[in-house]
Motif scaffolding. Sequence first.
Motif, PDB file in Angstrom:
ATOM      1  N   LYS A  19       9.393   5.337  11.251  1.00  0.00           N
ATOM      2  CA  LYS A  19       9.541   3.937  11.668  1.00  0.00           C
ATOM      3  C   LYS A  19       8.423   3.521  12.621  1.00  0.00           C
ATOM      4  N   VAL A  20       8.061   4.396  13.533  1.00  0.00           N
ATOM      5  CA  VAL A  20       6.956   4.112  14.458  1.00  0.00           C
ATOM      6  C   VAL A  20       5.643   3.993  13.686  1.00  0.00           C
ATOM      7  N   LEU A  21       5.398   4.923  12.783  1.00  0.00           N
ATOM      8  CA  LEU A  21       4.176   4.881  11.978  1.00  0.00           C
ATOM      9  C   LEU A  21       4.114   3.588  11.176  1.00  0.00           C
ATOM     10  N   PHE A  22       5.208   3.231  10.509  1.00  0.00           N
ATOM     11  CA  PHE A  22       5.209   2.016   9.701  1.00  0.00           C
ATOM     12  C   PHE A  22       4.938   0.788  10.565  1.00  0.00           C
ATOM     13  N   GLU A  23       5.538   0.747  11.734  1.00  0.00           N
ATOM     14  CA  GLU A  23       5.317  -0.381  12.649  1.00  0.00           C
ATOM     15  C   GLU A  23       3.830  -0.514  12.993  1.00  0.00           C
ATOM     16  N   ASP A  24       3.162   0.623  13.153  1.00  0.00           N
ATOM     17  CA  ASP A  24       1.742   0.624  13.506  1.00  0.00           C
ATOM     18  C   ASP A  24       0.832   0.209  12.355  1.00  0.00           C
ATOM     19  N   ILE A  25       1.256   0.452  11.116  1.00  0.00           N
ATOM     20  CA  ILE A  25       0.344   0.250   9.970  1.00  0.00           C
ATOM     21  C   ILE A  25       0.714  -0.921   9.079  1.00  0.00           C
ATOM     22  N   LYS A  26       1.888  -1.495   9.253  1.00  0.00           N
ATOM     23  CA  LYS A  26       2.367  -2.509   8.300  1.00  0.00           C
ATOM     24  C   LYS A  26       1.416  -3.694   8.168  1.00  0.00           C
ATOM     25  N   GLU A  27       0.871  -4.171   9.250  1.00  0.00           N
ATOM     26  CA  GLU A  27      -0.054  -5.311   9.176  1.00  0.00           C
ATOM     27  C   GLU A  27      -1.352  -4.928   8.473  1.00  0.00           C
ATOM     28  N   LYS A  28      -1.806  -3.707   8.681  1.00  0.00           N
ATOM     29  CA  LYS A  28      -3.030  -3.245   8.012  1.00  0.00           C
ATOM     30  C   LYS A  28      -2.827  -3.184   6.501  1.00  0.00           C
ATOM     31  N   ILE A  29      -1.653  -2.696   6.089  1.00  0.00           N
ATOM     32  CA  ILE A  29      -1.363  -2.639   4.648  1.00  0.00           C
ATOM     33  C   ILE A  29      -1.261  -4.050   4.092  1.00  0.00           C
ATOM     34  N   ARG A  30      -0.490  -4.879   4.765  1.00  0.00           N
ATOM     35  CA  ARG A  30      -0.253  -6.252   4.287  1.00  0.00           C
ATOM     36  C   ARG A  30      -1.543  -7.051   4.160  1.00  0.00           C
ATOM     37  N   HIS A  31      -2.517  -6.753   4.974  1.00  0.00           N
ATOM     38  CA  HIS A  31      -3.772  -7.504   4.936  1.00  0.00           C
ATOM     39  C   HIS A  31      -4.864  -6.842   4.096  1.00  0.00           C
ATOM     40  N   GLN A  32      -4.484  -5.859   3.297  1.00  0.00           N
ATOM     41  CA  GLN A  32      -5.434  -5.300   2.344  1.00  0.00           C
ATOM     42  C   GLN A  32      -5.723  -6.360   1.280  1.00  0.00           C
ATOM     43  N   PRO A  33      -6.940  -6.411   0.767  1.00  0.00           N
ATOM     44  CA  PRO A  33      -7.256  -7.391  -0.271  1.00  0.00           C
ATOM     45  C   PRO A  33      -6.297  -7.274  -1.456  1.00  0.00           C
ATOM     46  N   GLY A  34      -5.688  -8.390  -1.809  1.00  0.00           N
ATOM     47  CA  GLY A  34      -4.797  -8.432  -2.957  1.00  0.00           C
ATOM     48  C   GLY A  34      -3.336  -8.183  -2.645  1.00  0.00           C
ATOM     49  N   CYS A  35      -3.003  -7.752  -1.423  1.00  0.00           N
ATOM     50  CA  CYS A  35      -1.607  -7.531  -1.057  1.00  0.00           C
ATOM     51  C   CYS A  35      -1.014  -8.854  -0.584  1.00  0.00           C
ATOM     52  N   LEU A  38       4.930  -7.388   1.668  1.00  0.00           N
ATOM     53  CA  LEU A  38       5.293  -6.012   1.991  1.00  0.00           C
ATOM     54  C   LEU A  38       6.648  -6.003   2.683  1.00  0.00           C
ATOM     55  N   GLU A  39       7.551  -5.166   2.197  1.00  0.00           N
ATOM     56  CA  GLU A  39       8.854  -4.994   2.830  1.00  0.00           C
ATOM     57  C   GLU A  39       9.198  -3.515   2.896  1.00  0.00           C
ATOM     58  N   LEU A  40      10.015  -3.177   3.900  1.00  0.00           N
ATOM     59  CA  LEU A  40      10.541  -1.822   4.045  1.00  0.00           C
ATOM     60  C   LEU A  40      12.053  -1.920   4.099  1.00  0.00           C
TER      61      LEU A  40
END
Length: 98
Positions: A19-35, A38-40
């Motif tokens: 959960k901590v890891l996801f909180e840290d990376i969720k915005e980075k994943i969501r802002h990848q080109p073409g994304c 994103l939901e968990l």
Amino acid sequence: MIVRIVQMHFSENKIDDFKVLFEDIKEKIRHQPGCEFLELYQGTDDPQTFFTYSYWNSSTDLNNYRNSALFQEIWPKTKAMFDQKPVATSAEKLHSLS
């Protein structure tokens, strides 16, 4: 639209770490080109089970993410927390009602 669904099952003592890891990376994943989305989700019957749903403009965008430095950084960390093999599938979105 490509929907990527990943089912993951974590060791009980790794749930909070994930959960901590996801909180840290969720915005980075969501802002990848073409994304576009994103939901968990966490399982109600089995709280060790999690699902990610992400929407991608194309298979190319999804594959570019899967080959990105970001994915190469976060996937080994996530994978180390599993106690079962993850299940990932891609589907083409045909309809959506709200």
